[in-house]
Design an enzyme around this catalytic site. Structure first.
Site, PDB file in Angstrom:
ATOM      1  N   CYS A 136     -17.229  22.260  53.919  1.00 50.94           N
ATOM      2  CA  CYS A 136     -17.829  23.286  53.069  1.00 50.94           C
ATOM      3  C   CYS A 136     -16.805  24.379  52.772  1.00 50.94           C
ATOM      4  O   CYS A 136     -16.584  25.278  53.596  1.00 50.94           O
ATOM      5  CB  CYS A 136     -19.065  23.884  53.744  1.00 50.94           C
ATOM      6  SG  CYS A 136     -19.824  25.218  52.804  1.00 50.94           S
ATOM      7  N   CYS A 139     -18.267  27.888  52.631  1.00 59.94           N
ATOM      8  CA  CYS A 139     -18.648  28.420  53.944  1.00 59.94           C
ATOM      9  C   CYS A 139     -17.436  28.929  54.714  1.00 59.94           C
ATOM     10  O   CYS A 139     -17.494  29.976  55.356  1.00 59.94           O
ATOM     11  CB  CYS A 139     -19.329  27.339  54.778  1.00 59.94           C
ATOM     12  SG  CYS A 139     -20.760  26.556  54.021  1.00 59.94           S
ATOM     13  N   ASP A 140     -16.337  28.181  54.650  1.00 65.01           N
ATOM     14  CA  ASP A 140     -15.235  28.417  55.575  1.00 65.01           C
ATOM     15  C   ASP A 140     -13.917  28.816  54.933  1.00 65.01           C
ATOM     16  O   ASP A 140     -12.951  29.106  55.642  1.00 65.01           O
ATOM     17  CB  ASP A 140     -15.004  27.144  56.410  1.00 65.01           C
ATOM     18  CG  ASP A 140     -16.229  26.768  57.228  1.00 65.01           C
ATOM     19  OD1 ASP A 140     -16.962  27.680  57.642  1.00 65.01           O
ATOM     20  OD2 ASP A 140     -16.458  25.564  57.436  1.00 65.01           O
TER      21      ASP A 140
END
Length: 263
Positions: A136, A139-140
């Site tokens: 992701c 997300c990261d």
């Protein structure tokens, strides 16, 4: 056990909310089991969507899912944020058991189960997941500011996420098994023109190494078989998805690649 529902929809991605809107407008007051942690589907991790009809300026995927949910609820859809973990689909009344132990019954069940991120399946992947290996980018990506990282894949999702990662990383290697991207031309052209991107053509990841976090990806040339090491702080994977059909326990005959057939 709750009262028997007319329709239960399992899943809260685009297919789930579309089904909820249609059955809601038909007067069936559907119940949507949206999932406890992954409501909105796997694409909630996607950033801007540029090719969805009606949004010429683009829209963030979570915003699009929120709009779809709002529309479904407008027509009477109800939502429970629970995971369906067991199904009994025999008979006129079907039973669904959730992770909390709650049992729901319905005359009709619509399966919009979606899919999960596909893994590489190489040594070191599971051990380094969350410690340099991610599925992701949105997300990261922030955690890899000014780091050298890589994206595995050559489709639209991989290219979109690689472009997103250039906002943070000092360099983004794109690892692809072929010598040509599968992504749409507009995205491919955008990626290849980015100065932060370095293509690793005809390459596949065969091993990931690191102690406290990812340090090296071992790549293999898909034409010669020669291996080489690529030092990295992070590796993102976008090589497709696998259907979440295992939860059905073999109760339905599945279509190609284990997807639930449309009937």
């Amino acid at each position: 056990m709750s009262a028997i529902e007319n329709v239960i929809i399992v899943g809260s991605g685009p297919a789930g909310w579309t089904a909820a809107t249609y059955t809601g407008r038909a007067g069936f007051s559907p119940l949507v089991l949206a999932g406890e942690l992954e409501a909105g589907g796997a694409l909630m991790t996607t950033t801007e969507v540029e090719n969805f009809p009606g949004w010429p300026e683009g829209i963030m995927w979570p915003d699009l899912m929120a709009k779809m949910q709002e529309q479904a609820e407008k027509f009477g859809a109800r939502v429970e944020y629970e995971d369906a973990v067991e199904f009994d689909l025999d008979g006129d009344v079907k039973t669904i058991t959730t992770g909390s132990g709650e049992k729901y019954q319905a005359r009709t069940v619509i399966l919009a189960l979606g899919s999960a991120h596909r893994k590489l399946g190489v040594p070191g992947e599971d051990e380094l997941s969350g410690r340099g290996v991610s599925y992701c980018a949105t997300c990261d990506g922030f955690f890899f500011k000014d780091k050298e990282i890589a994206m595995v894949g050559g489709g639209d999702s991989a290219v979109t996420e690689a472009l997103f990662l250039t906002r943070f990383a000092s360099k983004v290697h794109v690892i692809h098994r072929r010598d040509e991207l599968r992504a749409s031309k507009v995205l491919a052209d955008r990626l290849l023109a980015d100065e932060k991107v370095e293509m690793q053509w005809n390459s596949k990841v065969v091993e990931l190494r690191g102690e406290d976090g990812l340090e090296v990806a071992v790549l293999e040339d898909t034409q010669t078989g020669e291996q080489r090491e690529l030092p990295l702080s992070g590796l993102f994977v976008a090589i497709g998805h696998d259907p979440r059909s295992d939860v059905l326990g073999g109760q339905l005959e599945l279509a190609t690649a284990r997807f639930v057939p449309v009937t």
